[in-house]
Design a protein around this motif. Sequence first.
Motif, PDB file in Angstrom:
ATOM      1  N   SER A 260       0.841  -1.206   0.000  1.00 24.03           N
ATOM      2  CA  SER A 260       0.000   0.000   0.000  1.00 24.03           C
ATOM      3  C   SER A 260       0.869   1.246   0.000  1.00 24.03           C
ATOM      4  O   SER A 260       0.637   2.194  -0.758  1.00 24.03           O
ATOM      5  CB  SER A 260      -0.918   0.021   1.238  1.00 24.03           C
ATOM      6  OG  SER A 260      -1.776  -1.089   1.240  1.00 24.03           O
ATOM      7  N   PHE A 261       1.879   1.239   0.862  1.00 25.06           N
ATOM      8  CA  PHE A 261       2.794   2.388   0.905  1.00 25.06           C
ATOM      9  C   PHE A 261       3.513   2.551  -0.442  1.00 25.06           C
ATOM     10  O   PHE A 261       3.672   3.661  -0.944  1.00 25.06           O
ATOM     11  CB  PHE A 261       3.826   2.215   2.025  1.00 25.06           C
ATOM     12  CG  PHE A 261       3.333   2.657   3.384  1.00 25.06           C
ATOM     13  CD1 PHE A 261       2.791   3.931   3.578  1.00 25.06           C
ATOM     14  CD2 PHE A 261       3.442   1.811   4.487  1.00 25.06           C
ATOM     15  CE1 PHE A 261       2.359   4.349   4.836  1.00 25.06           C
ATOM     16  CE2 PHE A 261       3.009   2.218   5.749  1.00 25.06           C
ATOM     17  CZ  PHE A 261       2.462   3.485   5.921  1.00 25.06           C
ATOM     18  N   MET A 262       3.940   1.422  -1.037  1.00 25.90           N
ATOM     19  CA  MET A 262       4.672   1.509  -2.306  1.00 25.90           C
ATOM     20  C   MET A 262       3.758   2.037  -3.419  1.00 25.90           C
ATOM     21  O   MET A 262       4.183   2.862  -4.235  1.00 25.90           O
ATOM     22  CB  MET A 262       5.256   0.135  -2.685  1.00 25.90           C
ATOM     23  CG  MET A 262       6.496  -0.249  -1.876  1.00 25.90           C
ATOM     24  SD  MET A 262       7.833   0.985  -1.934  1.00 25.90           S
ATOM     25  CE  MET A 262       8.542   0.622  -3.549  1.00 25.90           C
ATOM     26  N   ASP A 263       2.497   1.594  -3.433  1.00 28.78           N
ATOM     27  CA  ASP A 263       1.546   2.139  -4.409  1.00 28.78           C
ATOM     28  C   ASP A 263       1.437   3.651  -4.245  1.00 28.78           C
ATOM     29  O   ASP A 263       1.422   4.408  -5.216  1.00 28.78           O
ATOM     30  CB  ASP A 263       0.145   1.519  -4.207  1.00 28.78           C
ATOM     31  CG  ASP A 263       0.121   0.032  -4.572  1.00 28.78           C
ATOM     32  OD1 ASP A 263       1.110  -0.450  -5.179  1.00 28.78           O
ATOM     33  OD2 ASP A 263      -0.873  -0.648  -4.228  1.00 28.78           O
ATOM     34  N   MET A 264       1.352   4.064  -2.993  1.00 30.94           N
ATOM     35  CA  MET A 264       1.223   5.500  -2.717  1.00 30.94           C
ATOM     36  C   MET A 264       2.488   6.245  -3.144  1.00 30.94           C
ATOM     37  O   MET A 264       2.415   7.391  -3.583  1.00 30.94           O
ATOM     38  CB  MET A 264       0.923   5.722  -1.233  1.00 30.94           C
ATOM     39  CG  MET A 264      -0.492   5.278  -0.848  1.00 30.94           C
ATOM     40  SD  MET A 264      -0.728   5.092   0.945  1.00 30.94           S
ATOM     41  CE  MET A 264      -0.672   6.799   1.467  1.00 30.94           C
ATOM     42  N   ALA A 265       3.634   5.575  -3.001  1.00 35.01           N
ATOM     43  CA  ALA A 265       4.890   6.195  -3.432  1.00 35.01           C
ATOM     44  C   ALA A 265       4.885   6.351  -4.952  1.00 35.01           C
ATOM     45  O   ALA A 265       5.265   7.399  -5.482  1.00 35.01           O
ATOM     46  CB  ALA A 265       6.081   5.351  -2.986  1.00 35.01           C
ATOM     47  N   HIS A 266       4.399   5.318  -5.652  1.00 31.17           N
ATOM     48  CA  HIS A 266       4.362   5.399  -7.116  1.00 31.17           C
ATOM     49  C   HIS A 266       3.410   6.486  -7.584  1.00 31.17           C
ATOM     50  O   HIS A 266       3.591   7.074  -8.647  1.00 31.17           O
ATOM     51  CB  HIS A 266       3.989   4.029  -7.711  1.00 31.17           C
ATOM     52  CG  HIS A 266       5.035   2.980  -7.437  1.00 31.17           C
ATOM     53  ND1 HIS A 266       4.740   1.649  -7.220  1.00 31.17           N
ATOM     54  CD2 HIS A 266       6.382   3.088  -7.298  1.00 31.17           C
ATOM     55  CE1 HIS A 266       5.858   0.981  -6.968  1.00 31.17           C
ATOM     56  NE2 HIS A 266       6.863   1.841  -7.007  1.00 31.17           N
ATOM     57  N   GLU A 267       2.391   6.762  -6.775  1.00 26.35           N
ATOM     58  CA  GLU A 267       1.459   7.841  -7.135  1.00 26.35           C
ATOM     59  C   GLU A 267       1.946   9.198  -6.633  1.00 26.35           C
ATOM     60  O   GLU A 267       1.245  10.207  -6.755  1.00 26.35           O
ATOM     61  CB  GLU A 267       0.078   7.540  -6.542  1.00 26.35           C
ATOM     62  CG  GLU A 267      -0.585   6.328  -7.187  1.00 26.35           C
ATOM     63  CD  GLU A 267      -1.837   5.865  -6.425  1.00 26.35           C
ATOM     64  OE1 GLU A 267      -2.509   6.728  -5.815  1.00 26.35           O
ATOM     65  OE2 GLU A 267      -2.112   4.652  -6.421  1.00 26.35           O
ATOM     66  N   GLY A 268       3.107   9.217  -6.019  1.00 29.59           N
ATOM     67  CA  GLY A 268       3.688  10.484  -5.581  1.00 29.59           C
ATOM     68  C   GLY A 268       3.148  11.030  -4.272  1.00 29.59           C
ATOM     69  O   GLY A 268       3.432  12.165  -3.898  1.00 29.59           O
TER      70      GLY A 268
END
Lengths: 379, 379
Positions: A260-268
Amino acid sequence: MAEVASDPTPLISGGGSESVRRPLADSLHVNGGDGAYSYTRNSYFQKFAANVVKGRIGGAITMKLDVEKLCSRSNIICIADLGCAVGPNTFNSMQDILHFIQHKYNLQCPGSDRTLQFLVFFNDQPSNDFNSLFTSLPRETPYFTAGVPGSFHRRLFPESSIHFAHCSYALHWLSRVPEELQDRNSSAWNKGRIHYTNAPDQVIQAYAAQFAKDMANFLSARAAEIVNGGMMVIIMPGIPNGMSYSQVAASAMYEFMASSFMDMAHEGLISEDEVDSFNLPIYTPSPEDMEAAVEKNGQFSIEILELSNAAALVDGRVDIKAWVSHVRAANEEMFVKHFGGDVIDEMFDRLTKKLFMFSEQVNSGYKDRTQLLVVLIRK
Amino acid sequence: MAEVASDPTPLISGGGSESVRRPLADSLHVNGGDGAYSYTRNSYFQKFAANVVKGRIGGAITMKLDVEKLCSRSNIICIADLGCAVGPNTFNSMQDILHFIQHKYNLQCPGSDRTLQFLVFFNDQPSNDFNSLFTSLPRETPYFTAGVPGSFHRRLFPESSIHFAHCSYALHWLSRVPEELQDRNSSAWNKGRIHYTNAPDQVIQAYAAQFAKDMANFLSARAAEIVNGGMMVIIMPGIPNGMSYSQVAASAMYEFMASSFMDMAHEGLISEDEVDSFNLPIYTPSPEDMEAAVEKNGQFSIEILELSNAAALVDGRVDIKAWVSHVRAANEEMFVKHFGGDVIDEMFDRLTKKLFMFSEQVNSGYKDRTQLLVVLIRK
């Protein structure tokens, strides 16, 4: 009691309870007060877990604790709950233990005209919400009450002053994130993860080494404080010897938190670096890990060391919403400190969705014997 | 030490300290946290007061406390601070007492290879801000720490478990407003006042009777808890035998509080009935009152019972602004509970103005020997 240890109904896995006790890393603590995400309202998994072992503890006290000897010099029995968090679980545990000790005394000294007096020390980090703990104390208690602020990885009590120590769902919190995980040049730099689930060996070893160090400090402090013949009970998440943590159902929580955190990182929304540098200071030991720590310390004999089913009393499939609420009650502050408060709702929303989406994985993971019970006697 | 008791420089009267310790009536407590009106930032008068008697306490420990006997069975010395409020005064007092006890032990047992261990119990009502207390503890203390929630008018500790009890600026808080003052048909209905300053005899007697009842409960609980030969030190506001409270400088505070409220009632901001039904549960005893209570209990010998100058170390005239801030830190919640939060700023503004307007009255009132020091030994 044996029926508890062998109960074949694993339902809410150790993960449910594993992730929900207060962290002992600096100044982290469970949510206080009594709001929606408070620990007070989100700690009933721990209650189930405690109930599962209640009978075992009663048995150990009856069989192994020489209460007559403990109170030969004074009729005051001092009990400590280490990492007590806030009520109500700690009150129930203390009440049960007191009852078992009194019962054993009555067996050993029938017709005695001495009355045991109990003093219960509720211990947790200074940042724990002791105000909530104290104002929610039962109106009448059969014991005198004291709160003790401080990390249980250090000394908390005078030498030889404690007769019974209890530590439930607290020791899996490491005193700190292993040092190697903070260094981006180390082979234990935990890129894209927030825990050792599915991590390289170096990461797992760094966690295991920190746990061994913390246990050494914990046991050495307790060996000084507990009187000869005194008892210590430890209840915590556990894993069978040799099993990889990623096989345990609870590991899905950490895996999906990280993704979840990594997805959020990819979305900036956050940076990847923020994810890479964050690691949950949580370790789940095997009986072997625990035995090694106790043997190394050398001042306790092991009376019980066993894995049991944590949530044998909870029926049905994993209740994902409740599980996430529990985890949030215990972990929220740690996330907020690292990521800031704005993104935490988002992460828990995504986490919940992922857990529902992959609920088969959650429900099929290993969750049979994921609660470790250790009963020690101070030599 | 004698120079302290006879110091001729009365500057901030007993009233300064008299009004600023936590009330022990149900769930009332000093302001927590560290804001402008917090007790932490508004308790330095109490610090001066404590310093004045520090030498006397040291002397009493050296002359009268048999530390060798106290630690004959165990090297653990238990000290309790009753009504400790929040730091930092309680930390300083405990540190001083520990130092005196250690010093006496060194005198009694020179060359002993036993090391005394100290356990300090910080006691106050469950509603006290223990979170602030615990997080503001000195980083390193030469004692183990515990917080004990509960009213000191009842039992707090196991029998014979305390070696030294300390109670500073707390016992003047009555456990409740005397019952008669709640009854508008009683001759002790305290119309237009909030305290027994300038009140009819029936009101004064109701207060005195409540104090006697509270002291009986307090002493009986402590007699059970303190070991034979143990010491108890009480520091609190006091008044010479036979003096009327309205002669004491501190009485101006209560008088002008009442008249501020009455002015506000006449302007329709609050009702007169609200003022009539509000009474501060504070009593200032004479040495005679205290002696009677101790004699009636019968389980303590009186080693010191004397009035001294509370603020001998503070120079100059009464600092009215600071005095009002101190009183506010200790009393605000009680006013808010009764009158609601909206009118409290207004009352304290009016009070400050009145005190400035009548500062001659404040400065000329009796303030010589308004601090009572009592040192008792458990027989």
